[in-house]
Scaffold this active site. Structure first.
Site, PDB file in Angstrom:
ATOM      1  N   GLU A  44       0.872  -1.104  -0.064  1.00  0.00           N
ATOM      2  CA  GLU A  44       0.005   0.034   0.093  1.00  0.00           C
ATOM      3  C   GLU A  44       0.890   1.188   0.081  1.00  0.00           C
ATOM      4  O   GLU A  44       1.554   1.473   0.988  1.00  0.00           O
ATOM      5  CB  GLU A  44      -0.948  -0.103   1.161  1.00  0.00           C
ATOM      6  CG  GLU A  44      -1.809   1.306   1.456  1.00  0.00           C
ATOM      7  CD  GLU A  44      -2.310   1.777   0.211  1.00  0.00           C
ATOM      8  OE1 GLU A  44      -3.317   1.079  -0.272  1.00  0.00           O
ATOM      9  OE2 GLU A  44      -2.051   2.979  -0.055  1.00  0.00           O
ATOM     10  N   LYS A  45       0.786   2.064  -0.958  1.00  0.00           N
ATOM     11  CA  LYS A  45       1.783   3.276  -1.275  1.00  0.00           C
ATOM     12  C   LYS A  45       1.626   4.337  -0.211  1.00  0.00           C
ATOM     13  O   LYS A  45       2.307   5.297  -0.159  1.00  0.00           O
ATOM     14  CB  LYS A  45       1.725   3.733  -2.636  1.00  0.00           C
ATOM     15  CG  LYS A  45       0.142   4.153  -3.070  1.00  0.00           C
ATOM     16  CD  LYS A  45       0.395   4.667  -4.623  1.00  0.00           C
ATOM     17  CE  LYS A  45      -0.948   5.229  -5.090  1.00  0.00           C
ATOM     18  NZ  LYS A  45      -1.903   4.117  -5.351  1.00  0.00           N
ATOM     19  N   HIS A  46       0.256   4.455   0.286  1.00  0.00           N
ATOM     20  CA  HIS A  46      -0.017   5.449   1.509  1.00  0.00           C
ATOM     21  C   HIS A  46       0.938   5.422   2.962  1.00  0.00           C
ATOM     22  O   HIS A  46       0.608   6.132   3.671  1.00  0.00           O
ATOM     23  CB  HIS A  46      -1.371   5.912   1.542  1.00  0.00           C
ATOM     24  CG  HIS A  46      -1.779   6.371   0.259  1.00  0.00           C
ATOM     25  ND1 HIS A  46      -2.641   5.413  -0.737  1.00  0.00           N
ATOM     26  CD2 HIS A  46      -2.081   7.592  -0.305  1.00  0.00           C
ATOM     27  CE1 HIS A  46      -2.994   6.352  -1.654  1.00  0.00           C
ATOM     28  NE2 HIS A  46      -2.575   7.419  -1.499  1.00  0.00           N
ATOM     29  N   CYS A  56      -2.673  12.123   2.385  1.00  0.00           N
ATOM     30  CA  CYS A  56      -2.920  12.497   0.856  1.00  0.00           C
ATOM     31  C   CYS A  56      -4.296  13.075   0.471  1.00  0.00           C
ATOM     32  O   CYS A  56      -5.189  12.984   1.402  1.00  0.00           O
ATOM     33  CB  CYS A  56      -3.163  11.004   0.122  1.00  0.00           C
ATOM     34  SG  CYS A  56      -3.462  11.065  -1.569  1.00  0.00           S
TER      35      CYS A  56
HETATM   36 FE    FE Z   1      -2.959   8.920  -2.816  1.00  0.00          FE
END
Ligand code: FE
Length: 130
Positions: free
Chosen positions: A15-17, A115
């Site tokens: 998960e990139k966040h 984000c």
């Molecule tokens: Fe994002």
């Protein structure tokens, strides 16, 4: 509803966040220790005018304590904006930060990130003090 309900957590490898906290697992009392917080260590998060990370915050909660302490607040302010329009600007702040701290007690570092379109994220890492 509570603010905590808005925070998402996941495995940072998929998960990139999710903020990734890089620091030693153990430090000595009053030893200056570097802590790096980044996002998208395995999967890159975009950094565009429309989609980017606004900030990372770092907190420390001593073991057994009721309250956490704020360590730092790191804002990422440039995301390609300019008078020419979105994504034409000359500067993009990368969403990673390295800070340094000293501890006198063991506890947990808690990192939060925001984000602009996918909201609040968090992760934590235990750190012991010898
Ligand atoms: Fe994002």
């Amino acid at each position: 509803m509570q603010a905590g309900d808005l925070y998402q957590n996941a495995d940072w490898k998929t998960e990139k966040h999710v903020p990734v906290i890089d620091c030693p697992d153990q430090v000595a009392v009053d030893e200056l220790c570097e802590v790096k917080i980044s996002l998208g260590k395995e999967i890159a998060h975009p950094n565009t005018t429309e989609h980017h990370i606004r900030w990372i915050q770092l907190f420390f909660k001593p073991e057994g304590a009721k309250f956490a302490y704020q360590v730092g607040n790191f804002e990422f302010s440039a995301h390609g904006e300019s008078t020419e329009g979105p994504n034409t600007g000359p500067v993009y702040t990368h969403h990673a930060v390295t800070t340094a701290l000293k501890l006198t007690k063991p506890g947990t570092l808690l990192a939060t990130a925001f984000c602009n379109i996918h909201g609040f994220w968090e992760s934590s890492k235990a750190i012991s003090v010898k």
